[in-house]
Motif scaffolding. Structure first.
Motif, short mmCIF file in Angstrom:
data_model
loop_
_atom_site.label_atom_id
_atom_site.label_comp_id
_atom_site.label_asym_id
_atom_site.label_seq_id
_atom_site.Cartn_x
_atom_site.Cartn_y
_atom_site.Cartn_z
N MET A 1 1.88 4.61 -25.19
CA MET A 1 2.22 6.00 -24.86
C MET A 1 2.57 6.11 -23.38
SD MET A 1 -0.07 9.42 -25.45
CE MET A 1 -0.27 9.00 -27.17
N ARG A 2 3.70 6.75 -23.08
CA ARG A 2 4.20 6.83 -21.72
C ARG A 2 3.66 8.07 -21.02
NH1 ARG A 2 8.95 4.59 -20.46
NH2 ARG A 2 9.79 6.56 -19.74
N VAL A 3 3.10 7.87 -19.82
CA VAL A 3 2.46 8.96 -19.08
C VAL A 3 2.97 8.97 -17.64
CG1 VAL A 3 0.28 9.93 -18.27
CG2 VAL A 3 0.39 8.80 -20.50
N MET A 4 3.21 10.17 -17.11
CA MET A 4 3.52 10.35 -15.69
C MET A 4 2.38 11.10 -15.02
SD MET A 4 7.60 11.28 -15.51
CE MET A 4 8.82 10.11 -16.14
N VAL A 5 2.12 10.75 -13.76
CA VAL A 5 1.02 11.36 -13.00
C VAL A 5 1.58 12.04 -11.77
CG1 VAL A 5 -1.08 10.90 -11.67
CG2 VAL A 5 -0.65 9.67 -13.82
N ALA A 6 1.17 13.30 -11.52
CA ALA A 6 1.61 14.02 -10.33
C ALA A 6 0.39 14.59 -9.61
CB ALA A 6 2.57 15.15 -10.71
N ASP A 7 0.14 14.12 -8.40
CA ASP A 7 -0.97 14.60 -7.57
C ASP A 7 -0.67 14.23 -6.14
OD1 ASP A 7 -3.65 14.72 -6.21
OD2 ASP A 7 -4.29 15.26 -8.24
N ASP A 8 -0.84 15.18 -5.22
CA ASP A 8 -0.48 14.90 -3.82
C ASP A 8 -1.52 14.06 -3.10
OD1 ASP A 8 -2.05 17.40 -4.00
OD2 ASP A 8 -1.91 17.37 -1.83
N ALA A 9 -2.73 13.94 -3.64
CA ALA A 9 -3.77 13.11 -3.03
C ALA A 9 -3.57 11.67 -3.49
CB ALA A 9 -5.15 13.61 -3.42
N ALA A 10 -3.13 10.81 -2.58
CA ALA A 10 -2.74 9.45 -2.95
C ALA A 10 -3.87 8.67 -3.61
CB ALA A 10 -2.23 8.71 -1.71
N ARG A 13 -4.45 10.01 -7.08
CA ARG A 13 -3.30 9.67 -7.92
C ARG A 13 -3.35 8.22 -8.38
NH1 ARG A 13 0.45 11.08 -4.50
NH2 ARG A 13 1.02 9.02 -3.71
N GLU A 14 -3.63 7.33 -7.44
CA GLU A 14 -3.70 5.92 -7.79
C GLU A 14 -4.90 5.63 -8.70
OE1 GLU A 14 -1.47 3.63 -7.19
OE2 GLU A 14 -0.21 5.08 -6.13
N GLY A 15 -6.02 6.28 -8.41
CA GLY A 15 -7.21 6.08 -9.25
C GLY A 15 -6.99 6.57 -10.66
N LEU A 16 -6.36 7.74 -10.80
CA LEU A 16 -6.07 8.30 -12.11
C LEU A 16 -5.12 7.38 -12.88
CD1 LEU A 16 -6.15 10.55 -14.22
CD2 LEU A 16 -4.40 11.76 -12.90
N LYS A 30 4.38 7.74 -10.76
CA LYS A 30 3.31 8.36 -9.97
C LYS A 30 3.98 9.09 -8.81
CE LYS A 30 1.68 4.26 -9.49
NZ LYS A 30 0.89 3.08 -9.00
N VAL A 31 3.87 10.41 -8.78
CA VAL A 31 4.56 11.20 -7.76
C VAL A 31 3.59 12.14 -7.07
CG1 VAL A 31 6.77 11.07 -8.99
CG2 VAL A 31 5.23 12.99 -9.42
N GLY A 32 4.03 12.69 -5.92
CA GLY A 32 3.14 13.49 -5.10
C GLY A 32 3.39 14.98 -5.11
N ASP A 33 4.42 15.45 -5.84
CA ASP A 33 4.67 16.89 -5.89
C ASP A 33 5.40 17.24 -7.18
OD1 ASP A 33 7.68 16.94 -5.41
OD2 ASP A 33 6.99 15.87 -3.63
#
Length: 214
Positions: A1-10, A13-16, A30-33
């Motif tokens: 299953m393909r997932v994208m993650v968006a969180d400005d806290a690096a 974001r990396e941990g998630l 993995k993006v920041g905004d």
């Protein structure tokens, strides 16, 4: 299953992304905004986008706004919004703005890999997911008089799980009850609340939430 993650806290974001990858998901971006997320989704839609509710530039409701946009432009993409705090009004806005594939979880749930993975899969399948803390706040809200007062303790437990988006089968497993017993409790809940039982899990969640918010 393909997932994208968006969180400005690096770090988060990396941990998630690592948690999701370890749980068997394919983290494709993995993006920041929110703007970057929408651009990546347009280029290569995933099954689910996991989005922080507060991101640049204003750190208010960018994630929620992105979820609404995705529901309009890419209805096949599930959106799971993460929040650091219980904000029931935002959670209800998200769930009610898109009748399929939407979820709202507290960030603290990320530590529970099984719970997070279950939420992502349910959203990907078009289900609705609401954090137990939000449901508890809605169910426990003080009112002068409420039909909730007429529910038995067991019916209240069933109602809580229904509002979280759990199916009858999941309620059976959680409460160690037979399917017939759960069905009877569900009928009791809908009868006492004066609601019509929906044809699918999403409709019944929306019916329950509509009642609880008033």
């Amino acid at each position: 299953m393909r997932v994208m993650v968006a969180d400005d806290a690096a770090l988060f974001r990396e941990g998630l992304a690592r948690v999701l990858a370890d749980a068997g998901f394919d983290v494709v971006a993995k993006v920041g905004d929110a703007h970057a997320l929408l651009e990546r989704v347009r280029a290569e839609p995933p099954d689910v986008a996991v989005v922080d509710i507060r991101m640049p530039p204003t750190h208010t409701t960018e994630g929620l706004d992105a979820a609404r946009t995705l529901h309009a432009t890419h209805p096949g993409v599930g959106v799971l919004v993460l929040s650091a705090h219980v904000e029931a009004h935002y959670a209800l806005q998200l769930i009610e703005s898109g009748a399929r594939g939407a979820g709202y979880l507290l960030k603290e749930r990320v530590a529970d890999v099984a719970e997070l993975g279950d939420a992502v899969r349910r959203v990907a399948a078009g289900g609705l997911v609401l954090d137990p803390s939000v449901v508890a706040r809605l169910v426990g809200r003080r009112r002068t008089r409420s039909p909730l007062d007429d529910l038995t303790d067991r019916e209240r437990e069933v109602l809580t799980l229904m509002a979280e988006g759990r199916s009858n089968q999941a309620i059976c497993q959680r409460l160690f009850l037979s399917p017939k017993t759960v069905e009877a409790h569900v009928r009791g809940v809908f009868g006492k609340l004066g609601l019509h039982q929906g044809a699918d899990d999403n409709r019944r969640v929306l019916a329950v939430l509509t009642h609880l918010r008033h």
